[in-house]
Design a protein around this motif. Structure first.
Motif, short mmCIF file in Angstrom:
data_model
loop_
_atom_site.label_atom_id
_atom_site.label_comp_id
_atom_site.label_asym_id
_atom_site.label_seq_id
_atom_site.Cartn_x
_atom_site.Cartn_y
_atom_site.Cartn_z
N LEU A 1 0.83 -1.21 0.00
CA LEU A 1 0.00 0.00 0.00
C LEU A 1 0.87 1.26 0.00
CD1 LEU A 1 -2.79 -0.96 2.54
CD2 LEU A 1 -3.06 -0.60 0.09
N SER B 1 2.71 1.66 -3.38
CA SER B 1 1.89 2.20 -4.47
C SER B 1 1.73 3.71 -4.35
CB SER B 1 0.52 1.52 -4.50
OG SER B 1 -0.23 1.90 -3.36
N LYS B 2 1.62 4.21 -3.12
CA LYS B 2 1.52 5.67 -2.93
C LYS B 2 2.85 6.37 -3.24
CE LYS B 2 -2.71 5.81 -1.90
NZ LYS B 2 -3.64 6.36 -2.88
#
Length: 159
Positions: free
Chosen positions: A66, A69-70
């Motif tokens: 997560l 991906s950011k």
């Protein structure tokens, strides 16, 4: 508008807790007849603890993806690293002050015992809390319960 009893959406937690308490008392009153259901709930609790343990071992991998991906979506990585570094430093410093100063003082003030002895009895649970699971108590609950039962002799019904 002020919501009235039935207008509020969601679970009735108070009713659920009250039902669980009354069911537990009723099963205990049944004696031998209620033991089968009590054993079922104990087995269900143990299975749930195993599932939580498995899930918590894979949570860091999910969080890594997560965050990754950011990071890929970000344009200014330097700004991200500096602000994230400040946040991490502040978080670690706060947890250090709380865990090394505040909690031992509270323990000493309430029990008049050395907090280092308590820490020595639960090293693996404390290590899991501080290093692997980002200070999540729900992630370390099974290991803390195991430490309390084995090292302190606390009955599993209490832990």
């Amino acid at each position: 508008q002020i919501p009235v009893g039935t207008d509020i959406e969601g679970m009735n937690i108070l009713g659920l807790v009250l039902f669980a308490l009354v069911l537990g008392v009723a099963l205990k009153k049944l004696g031998r007849e209620g033991e089968d259901l009590i054993r079922f709930f104990n087995s269900f609790n143990e299975a749930t603890m195993v599932l939580v343990t498995w899930i918590m071992w894979y949570v860091p991998i999910g969080i890594m993806f997560l965050v990754g991906s950011k990071i890929v979506e970000m344009e200014d990585i330097v700004l991200l690293v500096t602000s994230l570094g400040k946040y991490i430093f502040a978080s670690i410093l706060g947890h250090f002050i709380h865990g090394v100063i505040i909690l031992p003082l509270i323990y000493f003030a309430s029990t008049r015992q050395n907090p280092q002895q308590l820490v020595a009895q639960h090293p693996d649970a404390l290590c899991l809390t501080s290093f692997f699971f980002c200070f999540s108590s729900s992630a370390t609950l099974p290991s803390m319960m195991k430490c309390i039962e084995e090292n302190n002799g606390v009955d599993n019904r209490i832990s």
